[in-house]
Design a protein around this motif. Structure first.
Motif, mmCIF file in Angstrom:
data_model
loop_
_atom_site.group_PDB
_atom_site.id
_atom_site.type_symbol
_atom_site.label_atom_id
_atom_site.label_comp_id
_atom_site.label_asym_id
_atom_site.label_seq_id
_atom_site.Cartn_x
_atom_site.Cartn_y
_atom_site.Cartn_z
ATOM 1 N N THR A 1 0.836 -1.333 0.119
ATOM 2 C CA THR A 1 0.127 0.098 -0.154
ATOM 3 C C THR A 1 0.857 1.227 -0.044
ATOM 4 O OG1 THR A 1 -1.859 -1.051 1.134
ATOM 5 C CG2 THR A 1 -1.677 1.328 1.129
ATOM 6 N N SER A 2 0.409 2.096 -0.679
ATOM 7 C CA SER A 2 1.274 3.504 -0.826
ATOM 8 C C SER A 2 0.279 4.490 -0.040
ATOM 9 C CB SER A 2 1.009 3.936 -2.416
ATOM 10 O OG SER A 2 1.691 5.211 -2.326
ATOM 11 N N ASN A 3 1.138 4.806 1.044
ATOM 12 C CA ASN A 3 0.410 5.958 1.992
ATOM 13 C C ASN A 3 1.329 6.953 2.318
ATOM 14 O OD1 ASN A 3 2.028 4.955 3.996
ATOM 15 N ND2 ASN A 3 0.311 3.468 4.538
ATOM 16 N N LEU A 4 0.935 8.112 3.240
ATOM 17 C CA LEU A 4 1.732 9.251 3.308
ATOM 18 C C LEU A 4 2.894 8.819 4.435
ATOM 19 C CD1 LEU A 4 -1.015 11.913 3.730
ATOM 20 C CD2 LEU A 4 0.712 11.639 1.809
ATOM 21 N N GLU A 5 2.548 8.011 5.133
ATOM 22 C CA GLU A 5 3.593 7.518 6.068
ATOM 23 C C GLU A 5 4.773 6.994 5.423
ATOM 24 O OE1 GLU A 5 5.699 7.345 9.438
ATOM 25 O OE2 GLU A 5 3.780 8.639 9.201
ATOM 26 N N ARG A 6 4.522 5.888 4.570
ATOM 27 C CA ARG A 6 5.527 5.173 3.926
ATOM 28 C C ARG A 6 6.234 6.159 2.838
ATOM 29 N NH1 ARG A 6 2.003 -0.425 2.884
ATOM 30 N NH2 ARG A 6 2.680 -1.289 4.890
ATOM 31 N N GLN A 7 5.841 7.132 2.221
ATOM 32 C CA GLN A 7 6.316 8.013 1.369
ATOM 33 C C GLN A 7 7.231 9.041 2.065
ATOM 34 O OE1 GLN A 7 2.842 9.796 -0.774
ATOM 35 N NE2 GLN A 7 1.999 7.970 -1.384
ATOM 36 N N LYS A 8 7.376 9.005 3.318
ATOM 37 C CA LYS A 8 8.423 9.760 3.880
ATOM 38 C C LYS A 8 9.513 8.857 3.860
ATOM 39 C CE LYS A 8 5.237 11.515 7.307
ATOM 40 N NZ LYS A 8 5.060 11.438 9.024
ATOM 41 N N SER A 9 9.582 7.677 3.544
ATOM 42 C CA SER A 9 10.904 6.763 3.469
ATOM 43 C C SER A 9 11.310 6.202 2.235
ATOM 44 C CB SER A 9 10.838 5.634 4.506
ATOM 45 O OG SER A 9 10.402 6.093 5.733
ATOM 46 N N VAL A 10 10.172 6.041 1.371
ATOM 47 C CA VAL A 10 10.348 5.145 0.092
ATOM 48 C C VAL A 10 9.481 6.056 -1.074
ATOM 49 C CG1 VAL A 10 10.701 3.085 0.991
ATOM 50 C CG2 VAL A 10 8.577 3.599 0.397
ATOM 51 N N ALA A 11 9.683 5.816 -2.168
ATOM 52 C CA ALA A 11 8.871 6.424 -3.461
ATOM 53 C C ALA A 11 8.034 5.170 -4.033
ATOM 54 C CB ALA A 11 9.617 6.943 -4.458
ATOM 55 N N PHE A 12 6.835 5.655 -4.689
ATOM 56 C CA PHE A 12 5.916 4.592 -5.181
ATOM 57 C C PHE A 12 5.565 4.933 -6.649
ATOM 58 C CE2 PHE A 12 5.340 4.037 -0.656
ATOM 59 C CZ PHE A 12 5.104 2.788 -0.486
ATOM 60 N N SER A 13 5.131 3.929 -7.469
ATOM 61 C CA SER A 13 4.717 4.135 -8.692
ATOM 62 C C SER A 13 3.033 4.786 -8.675
ATOM 63 C CB SER A 13 4.554 2.809 -9.577
ATOM 64 O OG SER A 13 3.491 1.930 -8.868
ATOM 65 N N PRO A 14 2.687 4.935 -9.829
ATOM 66 C CA PRO A 14 0.999 5.410 -9.789
ATOM 67 C C PRO A 14 0.327 3.972 -9.308
ATOM 68 C CG PRO A 14 2.023 6.191 -11.717
ATOM 69 C CD PRO A 14 3.061 5.368 -11.015
ATOM 70 N N THR A 15 -0.702 4.020 -8.707
ATOM 71 C CA THR A 15 -1.668 2.791 -8.186
ATOM 72 C C THR A 15 -1.761 1.927 -9.352
ATOM 73 O OG1 THR A 15 -2.704 4.303 -6.699
ATOM 74 C CG2 THR A 15 -3.656 2.482 -7.129
ATOM 75 N N ILE A 16 -1.638 0.614 -8.809
ATOM 76 C CA ILE A 16 -1.713 -0.370 -9.626
ATOM 77 C C ILE A 16 -2.972 -1.349 -9.373
ATOM 78 C CG2 ILE A 16 0.705 -0.512 -10.674
ATOM 79 C CD1 ILE A 16 1.249 -2.920 -8.767
ATOM 80 N N PHE A 17 -3.456 -1.216 -8.242
ATOM 81 C CA PHE A 17 -4.500 -1.926 -7.948
ATOM 82 C C PHE A 17 -5.099 -1.205 -6.536
ATOM 83 C CE2 PHE A 17 -6.913 -5.447 -5.711
ATOM 84 C CZ PHE A 17 -7.670 -5.934 -6.535
ATOM 85 N N VAL A 18 -6.563 -1.351 -6.151
ATOM 86 C CA VAL A 18 -7.111 -1.007 -5.129
ATOM 87 C C VAL A 18 -7.804 -2.110 -4.183
ATOM 88 C CG1 VAL A 18 -9.084 0.625 -4.196
ATOM 89 C CG2 VAL A 18 -7.630 1.176 -6.216
ATOM 90 N N ALA A 19 -7.343 -2.211 -3.024
ATOM 91 C CA ALA A 19 -7.915 -3.080 -2.146
ATOM 92 C C ALA A 19 -8.642 -2.457 -0.894
ATOM 93 C CB ALA A 19 -6.798 -4.269 -1.811
ATOM 94 N N GLY A 20 -8.756 -3.607 0.162
ATOM 95 C CA GLY A 20 -9.470 -2.970 1.295
ATOM 96 C C GLY A 20 -9.301 -4.144 2.392
ATOM 97 N N THR A 21 -9.064 -3.741 3.829
ATOM 98 C CA THR A 21 -9.180 -4.800 4.827
ATOM 99 C C THR A 21 -10.471 -5.497 5.061
ATOM 100 O OG1 THR A 21 -7.387 -3.480 5.740
ATOM 101 C CG2 THR A 21 -8.234 -5.321 7.087
#
Length: 309
Positions: free
Chosen positions: A121-141
């Motif tokens: 999952t690409s989210n704001l917290e992880r984007q502080k440490s790594v970069a992400f591509s555009p979204t390739i799928f949408v899921a949910g818990t």
């Protein structure tokens, strides 16, 4: 014949990527191999690129009967590798790096892997440490439970054991749910999806909370599981998946984004989606039968319409 059809489908895309790479040689804003920096410079020098994969994230990134990484994310990453080869103007050997949810980010940050091809999952917290591509799928818990035990959604989890996978956003979702709504559930942390799944099958946990598509994939890959287990409950989170790579690498970031735009425009993302979510999984008689969501359709259409400079 199947390989020939796949090549013919990919040929226009590869031609576009090659043309783009050739144009880069003469454009000051798109430097050629001599001016490459970051990951592109490294892979050109080494002749190899490292792809991180997961062993049980069906159908995104998992191992086939021969122990080789396969899946939706794997195929998209292989297309990105072909784009990198065009940009650096040399063939590249793929080095496969196994990761878990707990180790995947560090593998990218440390340089052990160049692209992470899983279900992240690409989210704001992880984007502080790594970069992400555009979204390739949408899921949910959602929840995986044993049939016939009366568990229908999160409201039934009081005093129940809920398995989660270490290092996932789903673990955070369930801990917040327990704290904010004061549901006294017992969180059981497993190192990977396969072991969390096994906890529910064996009775070691009452439910497994993770992304719905991964639950459907695990059920489809496990003989007889569809008779014993069910995916239940409302969506408890929004999980946009993306391919992860290192921050501070503008050349790679542009290549990844532009390449996915071309894959969307060429129809390759749609073809790969149909292959992994609507057709029989490789080596299995099971299929997920999950049509593309309206959210992902809109994302792919937006990617296809975007300008590639």
């Amino acid at each position: 014949m199947k390989a020939l059809r796949s090549f013919l489908c990919a040929a226009p895309l590869l031609a576009a990527l090659a043309t783009q790479a050739q144009d880069a040689d003469s454009s000051p804003s798109n430097p050629g191999p001599q001016a490459l920096t970051g990951t592109l410079a490294q892979v050109r020098a080494s002749g190899s690129i490292a792809l991180a994969y997961r062993d049980s994230s069906v159908p995104f990134s998992y191992l086939d009967a021969r122990g080789q990484p396969i899946g939706y994310s794997i195929e998209l990453c292989k297309s990105l590798v072909r784009a990198v080869e065009a940009a650096v103007q040399r063939p590249l050997q793929i080095r496969w790096v196994p990761v878990t949810p707990a180790t995947r980010m560090q593998a990218i940050i440390s340089g052990q892997a160049d692209l992470e091809c899983g279900s992240t999952t690409s989210n704001l917290e992880r984007q502080k440490s790594v970069a992400f591509s555009p979204t390739i799928f949408v899921a949910g818990t959602r929840l995986l439970v044993r049939k016939g035990e009366g568990l229908r959604d999160w409201r039934d989890l009081a005093h129940k054991k809920v398995a989660v996978t270490a290092g996932t956003t789903n673990e955070q979702v369930m801990r917040r749910l327990s704290q904010r709504l004061r549901i006294p559930m017992v969180i059981v942390v497993a190192p990977d999806h396969a072991q969390a799944f096994a906890l529910v099958e064996s009775g070691g946990a009452d439910a497994f909370a993770t992304d719905d598509v991964l639950l459907h994939g695990l059920v489809a890959q496990t003989p007889g599981a569809a008779r014993r287990l069910a995916v239940v409950g409302e969506l408890l989170s929004y999980e946009p998946y993306a391919i992860m790579f290192r921050r501070g690498d503008p050349q790679l970031a542009k290549l990844v984004t532009d390449s996915l735009r071309l894959l969307a425009r060429d129809g390759e993302i749609d073809r790969q989606y149909r292959r992994w979510f609507l057709q029989k999984l490789p080596g299995s008689q099971q299929r997920l039968n999950l049509p593309m969501s309206a959210q992902l359709e809109a994302i792919v259409q937006s990617l296809a319409a975007a300008q590639v400079e």
